[in-house]
Design a protein around this motif. Structure first.
Motif, PDB file in Angstrom:
ATOM      1  N   TYR A 116       3.312  -6.993   0.024  1.00  0.00           N
ATOM      2  CA  TYR A 116       3.788  -8.358   0.597  1.00  0.00           C
ATOM      3  C   TYR A 116       2.594  -8.897   1.370  1.00  0.00           C
ATOM      4  CZ  TYR A 116       6.500 -11.238   3.597  1.00  0.00           C
ATOM      5  OH  TYR A 116       7.123 -12.270   4.266  1.00  0.00           O
ATOM      6  N   LEU A 117       1.653  -8.475   2.010  1.00  0.00           N
ATOM      7  CA  LEU A 117       0.574  -8.922   2.617  1.00  0.00           C
ATOM      8  C   LEU A 117      -0.132  -9.494   1.590  1.00  0.00           C
ATOM      9  CD1 LEU A 117      -0.183  -6.368   5.499  1.00  0.00           C
ATOM     10  CD2 LEU A 117       0.808  -8.429   5.592  1.00  0.00           C
ATOM     11  N   HIS A 118      -0.521  -9.000   0.755  1.00  0.00           N
ATOM     12  CA  HIS A 118      -1.305  -9.324  -0.567  1.00  0.00           C
ATOM     13  C   HIS A 118      -0.846 -10.854  -1.240  1.00  0.00           C
ATOM     14  CE1 HIS A 118      -4.011  -9.853  -4.107  1.00  0.00           C
ATOM     15  NE2 HIS A 118      -2.917 -10.005  -4.953  1.00  0.00           N
ATOM     16  N   VAL A 129       8.600  -4.091   5.340  1.00  0.00           N
ATOM     17  CA  VAL A 129       8.807  -5.733   5.053  1.00  0.00           C
ATOM     18  C   VAL A 129       9.745  -6.023   5.673  1.00  0.00           C
ATOM     19  CG1 VAL A 129       9.091  -7.263   3.136  1.00  0.00           C
ATOM     20  CG2 VAL A 129       7.707  -5.121   2.820  1.00  0.00           C
ATOM     21  N   SER A 130      10.944  -5.461   5.824  1.00  0.00           N
ATOM     22  CA  SER A 130      12.199  -5.995   6.441  1.00  0.00           C
ATOM     23  C   SER A 130      12.076  -6.126   7.892  1.00  0.00           C
ATOM     24  CB  SER A 130      13.509  -4.986   6.262  1.00  0.00           C
ATOM     25  OG  SER A 130      13.570  -4.957   5.041  1.00  0.00           O
ATOM     26  N   VAL A 131      11.373  -5.400   8.526  1.00  0.00           N
ATOM     27  CA  VAL A 131      11.044  -5.622   9.921  1.00  0.00           C
ATOM     28  C   VAL A 131      10.019  -6.728  10.113  1.00  0.00           C
ATOM     29  CG1 VAL A 131       9.792  -4.375  11.946  1.00  0.00           C
ATOM     30  CG2 VAL A 131      11.293  -2.990  10.581  1.00  0.00           C
ATOM     31  N   GLU A 162       4.648   2.032   2.335  1.00  0.00           N
ATOM     32  CA  GLU A 162       3.365   1.254   2.574  1.00  0.00           C
ATOM     33  C   GLU A 162       2.798   0.193   1.540  1.00  0.00           C
ATOM     34  OE1 GLU A 162      -1.452   2.373   3.484  1.00  0.00           O
ATOM     35  OE2 GLU A 162       0.115   3.986   3.675  1.00  0.00           O
ATOM     36  N   ALA A 163       3.000   0.892   0.293  1.00  0.00           N
ATOM     37  CA  ALA A 163       2.677   0.101  -0.848  1.00  0.00           C
ATOM     38  C   ALA A 163       3.334  -1.169  -0.973  1.00  0.00           C
ATOM     39  CB  ALA A 163       2.733   0.649  -2.108  1.00  0.00           C
TER      40      ALA A 163
END
Length: 494
Positions: free
Chosen positions: A354-356, A397-399, A348-349
Motif C-alpha cells: 500500500y505504501l509503495h 492498511v485498515s488502521v 506486513e506485505a
C-alpha cells in the motif's frame, strides 16, 4: 493349517483396515500441512517483494537504515538544540501559559476563524467580537505583557530558522511508542509569534508584522521536516493560522506597494506540499517493527490493535494448523488468539505494498493534486474491498488508510492556500494600477487561477467594495463531506 491361514488373513485384513483408517485420517492433516506450507512460502515471497519495492522507493525498513537516513548534521547547522532551549523556556515559565490562554479570544478574532488545534481539529472558544472595547483593550494589555515577558524567545527563533537543518535525534527503536513533545511546544511558539505580529500590525508596523509571520512559517517548515506524518500534519495546522495572519496584514495594508512586495516574499516561504517520501520514512519502519511485535506477542498485539479498528477482527485464527484446531476442539478449548506467521507476513506485505502504491501515485501526479487524490481514493476503495474478504491480512492498511488520505488532502490545502495568496496579491496589485478590481480572473495567467481541489478556475466575484475568492475545497473530492469551502473576502466580514 487352514485355521492359521484364516487367522493371518484376519490379521492382515484388520491391519489393512487400520492402515486405511490411518491413511484416511492423515490425508486431511497432510492436506492442511501442505496448504500451510504453500501459504507460508507465498506470504514470504510477497513480503520479500514488498520490501524490495519499498527499498527502491528509498524508505527504511530497519532502525539502522532509519538512523543512516536521519544522520544528525553538524551541531553548528542543527536548529534542534536551539528549539530545545526555546521549549525549555516555555516549561520553566508557567506564567506564560496563563497569559497565553487569556489571549486566545483576541488572536482567534484577528484570524477570523475557529482556531485550528495542533493536529488539525477545530475547537470552540468565545469570540472577541462579542467583547466590549474595554475588554478588548484589557486583552491587548495581556498580550503585550506576554510578548514582553517572552521577548528572549524571538532572537532564539531567528537564530534557529537561519540554520539549514532541524534534527531532534529520535530513538527510532521505540517504534509506535516514540513521542514528539516538541510539536505542542512549537505550536505555542507559533501563537507567540502571531501575537507579536498582531500587536505590530495594530501599531502600524506591517512590515515587522510580516517578519514575525515569516519566522512562524520557517518554524513550521523546520518542524515539518521531521520524517513522520505527524510532523507534516503539525506543519499544516500551524500554516493554517499563519496563512490567515498573512491575509489580515495584507488586507489591512492593501494600498501599500511595499507591504505587497514584502508579503510576496513571505508567501514564497510557505510550504507548497508535503515531502512525501521523507514523511513515509516512519511509516515503513513502524510497519516492520509492528510486524516483529505481532510475531513475538500475537495475543497481546491483537488485544491492543482491535480497539483501533472500526470492525474489530475475530480473535480466532483461521490459519492455525489442523492439528491444533482439532486438539483444541477435542478438549473444548477456544480457538487460539495467536496469529499465524504467514498471516503476519501478509499483513506486513500488504501494508508495504500500500505504501509503495501510495508513493507511486504521488510521484505520477506530482503536478496534478486533484488526479492524485482521486487515485488515492481509488486505492483506498480497492484495499477496503480486499480487507472485507481478508480482514486480518489487511488490518494494518485498515488502521492507517485514513491517515494517508488525510495527508494527501492536507497537501492540496497547502497548494490551494498558495494559489489564493498569489491571487490576492495579483488582485491588489491590479487595483493599484487600474483603481478597481477586475471583473474576472481572465486577466491573470490561467495556471495562477486554477483550484488544486478541482483543477478548474477558482470562483471569483467582484463586489461593491472588494471581492470574494473561493476554492471549492474538499467538496470537490467527496459530495458528502461537511468541510467548508476556502473563501477569502475583502473587505473582511467577521
Amino acid at each position: 493349517m487352514s485355521a492359521q491361514r484364516k487367522d493371518r488373513r484376519d490379521l492382515f485384513f484388520i491391519a489393512a483396515l487400520l492402515l486405511g483408517i490411518l491413511i484416511l485420517f492423515m490425508l486431511p492433516i497432510g492436506y492442511v500441512l501442505l496448504q500451510n506450507h504453500f501459504a507460508t512460502v507465498r506470504a514470504h515471497r510477497m513480503l520479500v517483494h514488498a520490501r524490495a519495492l519499498l527499498r527502491q522507493d528509498g524508505l527504511p525498513l530497519s532502525v539502522d537504515e532509519m538512523n543512516r537516513l536521519t544522520t544528525p548534521p553538524p551541531l553548528a547547522e542543527n536548529a534542534a538544540p536551539i528549539y530545545d532551549k526555546i521549549f525549555m523556556n516555555f516549561n520553566q515559565n508557567p506564567q506564560w501559559s496563563l497569559l497565553e490562554r487569556q489571549t486566545y479570544p483576541l488572536l482567534d478574532n484577528w484570524l477570523a476563524t475557529i482556531p485550528i488545534a495542533p493536529f488539525g481539529f477545530t475547537t470552540s472558544r468565545p469570540s472577541a467580537s462579542a467583547m466590549t472595547p474595554a475588554q478588548q483593550e484589557s486583552l491587548l494589555h495581556v498580550a503585550q505583557q506576554y510578548v514582553q515577558s517572552a521577548r528572549a524567545q524571538f532572537p532564539l527563533t531567528a537564530k534557529a530558522v537561519a540554520l539549514p537543518y532541524c534534527n531532534f535525534q529520535r530513538n527510532w527503536s521505540l517504534g509506535s511508542n516514540l513521542t514528539f513533545p516538541e510539536y505542542s511546544q512549537a505550536y505555542k511558539l507559533i501563537r507567540l509569534l502571531l501575537l507579536r505580529a498582531l500587536l505590530l500590525d495594530r501599531a502600524g508596523k506591517p512590515l515587522e508584522a510580516l517578519q514575525q509571520i515569516d519566522l512562524g512559517v520557517k518554524v513550521a517548515k523546520q518542524i515539518g521536516s521531521d520524517p513522520v506524518l505527524l510532523a507534516f500534519l503539525t506543519q499544516y495546522a500551524m500554516e493554517g493560522m499563519l496563512q490567515r495572519a498573512w491575509m489580515r496584514v495584507v488586507e489591512n495594508h492593501a494600498n501599500d506597494p511595499q507591504v505587497l512586495q514584502c508579503a510576496d516574499k513571505v508567501s514564497c516561504d510557505f510550504g507548497h506540499g508535503p515531502d512525501l517520501i521523507r514523511d513515509m520514512y516512519s511509516e515503513a519502519l513502524w510497519t516492520e517493527l509492528t510486524s516483529r511485535v505481532a510475531h513475538a506477542e500475537g495475543e497481546r498485539f491483537l488485544e491492543e490493535v482491535n480497539p483501533q479498528l472500526t470492525s474489530p477482527m475475530p480473535l480466532g485464527n483461521s490459519s492455525e494448523s489442523f492439528l491444533t484446531h482439532f486438539w483444541n476442539r477435542l478438549l473444548g478449548k477456544e480457538q487460539s488468539k495467536s496469529l499465524a506467521a504467514p498471516t503476519i507476513d501478509l499483513m506486513e506485505a500488504n501494508m508495504l505494498d500500500y505504501l509503495h502504491n501510495f508513493i507511486q501515485i504521488e510521484k505520477r501526479y506530482a503536478n496534478d493534486p486533484y488526479q492524485a487524490m482521486k487515485a488515492v481514493q481509488q486505492l483506498s476503495a480497492d484495499v477496503s474491498d480486499a480487507a472485507t474478504r481478508a480482514p486480518k491480512e489487511y488490518f494494518l492498511v485498515s488502521v492507517m488508510d485514513s491517515n494517508y488520505q488525510t495527508t494527501a488532502i492536507k497537501g492540496i490545502y497547502l497548494r490551494a492556500w498558495a494559489r489564493q495568496r498569489q491571487l490576492v496579491l495579483d488582485l491588489f496589485k491590479y487595483r493599484l494600477q487600474h483603481h478597481q478590481f477586475p471583473k474576472d480572473l481572465s486577466v491573470f495567467p490561467n495556471e495562477e487561477t486554477l483550484d488544486p481541489f478541482s483543477d478548474r478556475p477558482m470562483r471569483y466575484r467582484r463586489t461593491v467594495q472588494g471581492f470574494v475568492l473561493t476554492s471549492v475545497g474538499e467538496r470537490a473530492l467527496a459530495a458528502n463531506t461537511s468541510s467548508d469551502e476556502l473563501t477569502v473576502r475583502y473587505p473582511l466580514s467577521k
